[in-house]
Structure formats: structure tokens, C-alpha cells
Design an enzyme around this catalytic site. Structure first.
Site, PDB file in Angstrom:
ATOM      1  N   LYS A  43       0.840  -1.201   0.000  1.00 54.58           N
ATOM      2  CA  LYS A  43       0.000   0.000   0.000  1.00 54.58           C
ATOM      3  C   LYS A  43       0.874   1.250   0.000  1.00 54.58           C
ATOM      4  CE  LYS A  43      -0.257   0.261   5.035  1.00 54.58           C
ATOM      5  NZ  LYS A  43      -1.120   0.393   6.227  1.00 54.58           N
ATOM      6  N   ARG A 141     -10.028   0.913  15.138  1.00 58.38           N
ATOM      7  CA  ARG A 141      -9.953   1.507  13.808  1.00 58.38           C
ATOM      8  C   ARG A 141     -10.903   0.705  12.941  1.00 58.38           C
ATOM      9  NH1 ARG A 141      -4.060   1.986  11.084  1.00 58.38           N
ATOM     10  NH2 ARG A 141      -4.569  -0.157  10.545  1.00 58.38           N
ATOM     11  N   HIS A 173      -5.644  -6.493  13.445  1.00 58.19           N
ATOM     12  CA  HIS A 173      -4.381  -5.768  13.378  1.00 58.19           C
ATOM     13  C   HIS A 173      -3.949  -5.337  14.773  1.00 58.19           C
ATOM     14  CE1 HIS A 173      -1.300  -3.675  11.116  1.00 58.19           C
ATOM     15  NE2 HIS A 173      -1.531  -2.553  11.778  1.00 58.19           N
ATOM     16  N   ARG A 229       1.280 -10.539   7.671  1.00 58.58           N
ATOM     17  CA  ARG A 229       1.263  -9.373   6.786  1.00 58.58           C
ATOM     18  C   ARG A 229       2.518  -8.550   7.066  1.00 58.58           C
ATOM     19  NH1 ARG A 229      -3.439  -9.091   9.416  1.00 58.58           N
ATOM     20  NH2 ARG A 229      -2.775  -7.129  10.386  1.00 58.58           N
ATOM     21  N   TYR A 277      16.328  30.039   7.210  1.00 60.18           N
ATOM     22  CA  TYR A 277      15.288  30.898   7.786  1.00 60.18           C
ATOM     23  C   TYR A 277      15.395  31.004   9.299  1.00 60.18           C
ATOM     24  CZ  TYR A 277      12.871  30.818   3.289  1.00 60.18           C
ATOM     25  OH  TYR A 277      12.531  30.948   1.967  1.00 60.18           O
ATOM     26  N   CYS A 324      14.178  24.047   4.257  1.00 59.83           N
ATOM     27  CA  CYS A 324      13.373  24.938   3.419  1.00 59.83           C
ATOM     28  C   CYS A 324      12.472  24.115   2.487  1.00 59.83           C
ATOM     29  CB  CYS A 324      14.279  25.841   2.596  1.00 59.83           C
ATOM     30  SG  CYS A 324      15.516  26.725   3.562  1.00 59.83           S
ATOM     31  N   ASP A 326      12.615  23.920  -0.763  1.00 57.24           N
ATOM     32  CA  ASP A 326      13.338  23.328  -1.888  1.00 57.24           C
ATOM     33  C   ASP A 326      14.765  22.912  -1.550  1.00 57.24           C
ATOM     34  OD1 ASP A 326      11.173  24.417  -3.647  1.00 57.24           O
ATOM     35  OD2 ASP A 326      12.139  26.312  -3.115  1.00 57.24           O
TER      36      ASP A 326
END
Length: 392
Positions: A43, A141, A173, A229, A277, A324, A326
Site C-alpha cells: 500500500k 480503527r 491488526h 502481513r 530561515y 526549506c 526546496d
């Protein structure tokens, strides 16, 4: 030391290199260790490693099943040619089931409404859907609540007797399998055993019963049942780092992902210069910094600023300042490193480079998140280190 196949290729701006041989061999070693049929979980785009490619390599390693969350993932595997047993477990109420059933995919039912939906889809197609039932044993869940379980299995048995569905599995699970001392593990195993007994009393005889994820498969042999699993361990990442008595060190599994980039720039800065920054790091002495062309737009955690390290020119180099969008700035010290040099953000760790687990610890998260989030503008490249030149 000769360069590895992942470093022989020309450098790109930033890329994710996936070794399919590692995935294949990891699955083979896991199967040998657990001595139980194995479902490789692919997944989330194969945990960031590539859905189709990871699935194919896992099959080559001997995985009897593949597991995915969404309908789209399951159908993409079928479209790519996978024909083996395949389980999908997060089918939306609004999603039609006919395409999944027609593609010979096992689907998961959480509720009686799911059972009715799958039965109706099978009737429309003139086929018998393969359905697995999930019981919530304590994760709170997905899955049937224990209070509804008796009604759930009773209805499943009626539909099975009518030829409307075939129940192929019952599963649940773990919530805390990476922590062997958590009492939730024993509690969940007990609830799962009770749920299986109720299903058996109702007349259900599933092919597979499965509870164990990667950590459960390695740390709780009694929870292996008919199938395990295996998700993160498929990709060579320890699901329970630091746990004493884990068989992980002896398994010899290898991380399949290397994240690398070209060093964009190198320059000297003076003592007192603030970096990135908000100047969260200030140089105490003159030093050389380098710019790595990847940032939080690629999935690099901002929380890794001033904490993570990368590998450049045979040494670990600390990240300096804020990550940052990028770029990331690294400290090269007094070493002379050329722009264009290779930067390994994380890899196997075999040569000393940081691993995904190192980045997880630096970022205050888990390695699962590190590898599944990485991407953005990075290109993914698949190689096979056991087949020279067999880049995919």
C-alpha cells in the site's frame, strides 16, 4: 571500495533509488524465518518504493499474497499483470465493488452492509466474491466491533451457504506489536481467538487467519496463524528498533531505498553568519556549507533541521538551520568538496551513511513516515543490484 550500482548512474538533481534485489531477498529471508505464508504489504505506493515494482519483487521473493489499502491500488496491480492472491481492505461505501470482484481481488468486510454490498456485486456479475472479515480486537480503527461480531459472522455464513460470497479469511491488526511488553498484545490475541471461535461455531472455515504485522511476525511467533502481513520489513526497515531479543540483527535484511542528490552549491561563511530561515543555527567559526536541492516539498521533515545528517565525500555532514521548501543546507567544515558531488540523505547504512531510521530519530517520527513521504519533485529509479545494468 567499488561504487554500488546506485552510484554508478549519473547524478540527477535529486532522486530516490530503489533496489529491487533488496526487496526480493528481504521477502525470501522473512519467509524462511517465519515459516508461514507471507503477505507483502505494498500500500501507499509500496511504502514509497513503487507499488507495481515492489509488488513484483515481493512476488519474486516468494510472497504468496500482496496487500493494499485502496481499490485503486489493487486494480493498478492487476492492470500491471499481477495475478496472485491480493487483498484490499479499505473499500469506501461509495465505491462500486464490481470491478474489484471481476478482477479476482479478495475484499474486506467491516460491517454487514459491506457483506450485502459485495454479495449484490457478485450477483450482478454472476460470480462469487471472495470476502475476508476483519474484527477490531483493540485498535479501534477498521473492522467489526466485538459486540457486532456474532451477527456479522452469522450473516456471512448465511450468504456463504446461499452461494453469494465465499469467506476466505478472518483477520485483525495489532496496536502495539513493536512493544513486546505492552499488555494490549496479549489482550488482542485473546480477543482474536475468541472471534475465531465464534466464527467457527457459526460454521465459517476461512482459508487464512491473520493478525501479525511486521513486528508481530518477528516478535510474537504465536500470532502468526496461517499468514503474516509484512509491510515495513519488506523494505528492509526494522519495525521495532531497539527492542531487545528481536531477531532483526540476524535476518540480514537490507534497506531498499537510497535518497541521493547533487550538491547544488558550496560556499564559505564567516563566524557569526546565520544559516537558513530565522537563523536557527549560527556558525561559531568560519566553515563551508553546501546546498542540497531537496526540502519539505520533497517530504523532508522540517523537524530534521539542525538534527539530521547526510553523507558527502565519505563522511556524515550535519544539516544546519531550517529545512526549506526546496533546499537543505549542510555543514562541510574545512573539507574541500566540489559542487556536483553526491549527497546521500539516507541509504542502507553499509558504508556509514545515515539510514531512514536515523532520519526518523532526528525528526521525532518513525521510519514508516520517512520513506512514504519522500517524493515531490524527486524522480524514482528502480535498479536490481543482482542484475548488472538491469535498471527499470
Amino acid at each position: 571500495m567499488s561504487p554500488s550500482p546506485t552510484t554508478r548512474a549519473p547524478l540527477r538533481r535529486a532522486e530516490i533509488v530503489i533496489d529491487l534485489a533488496a526487496i526480493r531477498n528481504n521477502v525470501a529471508r522473512l519467509r524462511e524465518h517465519v515459516r508461514t505464508p507471507l503477505m507483502a504489504v505494498v500500500k501507499a505506493d509500496g511504502y514509497g518504493h513503487g507499488l507495481v515494482e515492489a509488488g513484483r519483487a515481493a512476488r519474486e521473493g516468494g510472497a504468496e499474497w500482496l496487500g493494499v489499502a485502496s481499490a485503486d491500488e489493487a486494480l493498478a496491480l492487476r492492470a500491471a499483470g499481477d495475478t496472485g492472491r491480493l487483498l484490499a481492505w479499505l473499500i469506501m461505501p461509495s465505491e462500486p465493488a464490481e470491478e474489484l470482484i471481476a478482477a479476482d481481488i479478495d475484499v474486506t468486510a467491516y460491517t454487514i452492509a459491506d457483506l450485502e454490498k459485495f454479495a449484490a456485486a457478485g450477483d450482478a456479475l454472476g460470480s462469487i466474491p471472495r470476502v475476508q472479515l476483519k474484527i477490531d480486537t483493540g485498535l479501534s480503527r477498521g473492522g467489526s466491533s466485538f459486540a457486532e461480531w456474532t451477527n456479522m459472522v452469522a450473516r456471512a455464513r448465511i450468504l456463504e451457504a446461499e452461494g453469494a460470497i465465499r469467506v476466505t479469511g478472518i483477520w485483525s491488526h495489532f496496536a502495539s506489536s513493536e512493544d513486546p511488553d505492552d499488555p494490549a498484545n496479549e489482550s488482542q490475541e485473546k480477543v482474536f481467538a475468541e472471534a475465531l471461535a465464534i466464527a467457527a461455531d457459526a460454521g465459517l472455515r476461512p482459508e487464512v487467519r491473520h493478525l501479525a504485522n511486521s513486528a508481530g511476525a518477528l516478535l510474537r511467533p504465536g500470532a502468526r496463524f496461517d499468514l503474516v502481513r509484512v509491510g515495513i520489513a519488506t523494505y528492509g526497515i526494522d519495525p521495532a528498533p531497539g527492542v531487545g531479543g528481536s531477531p532483526w540483527p540476524e535476518l540480514g535484511l537490507v534497506p531498499a531505498m537510497t535518497v541521493r542528490a547533487e550538491l547544488a552549491m558550496v560556499k564559505q561563511i564567516e563566524a557569526g553568519a546565520g544559516v537558513s530561515y530565522n537563523h536557527t543555527w549560527v556558525a561559531e567559526e568560519p566553515t563551508t556549507v553546501g546546498v542540497v536541492p531537496a526540502g519539505y516539498a520533497e517530504g523532508i521533515q522540517r523537524s530534521a533541521g539542525n538534527r539530521a545528517e547526510v553523507w558527502v565525500d565519505g563522511a556524515r555532514r550535519p544539516v544546519r538551520g531550517t529545512v526549506c521548501m526546496d533546499q537543505v543546507v549542510i555543514d562541510l567544515g574545512s573539507d574541500e568538496v566540489e559542487p556536483g558531488s553526491e549527497v546521500v540523505l539516507w541509504g542502507t547504512g553499509a558504508d556509514g551513511e545515515p539510514t531512514a531510521q536515523d532520519w526518523a530519530e532526528a525528526s521525532g517520527t518513525i521510519a514508516y513516515e520517512v520513506v512514504t513521504r519522500i517524493g515531490g519533485r524527486m524522480k524514482r529509479r528502480h535498479v536490481d543490484t543482482e542484475q548488472e545494468g538491469a535498471d527499470r
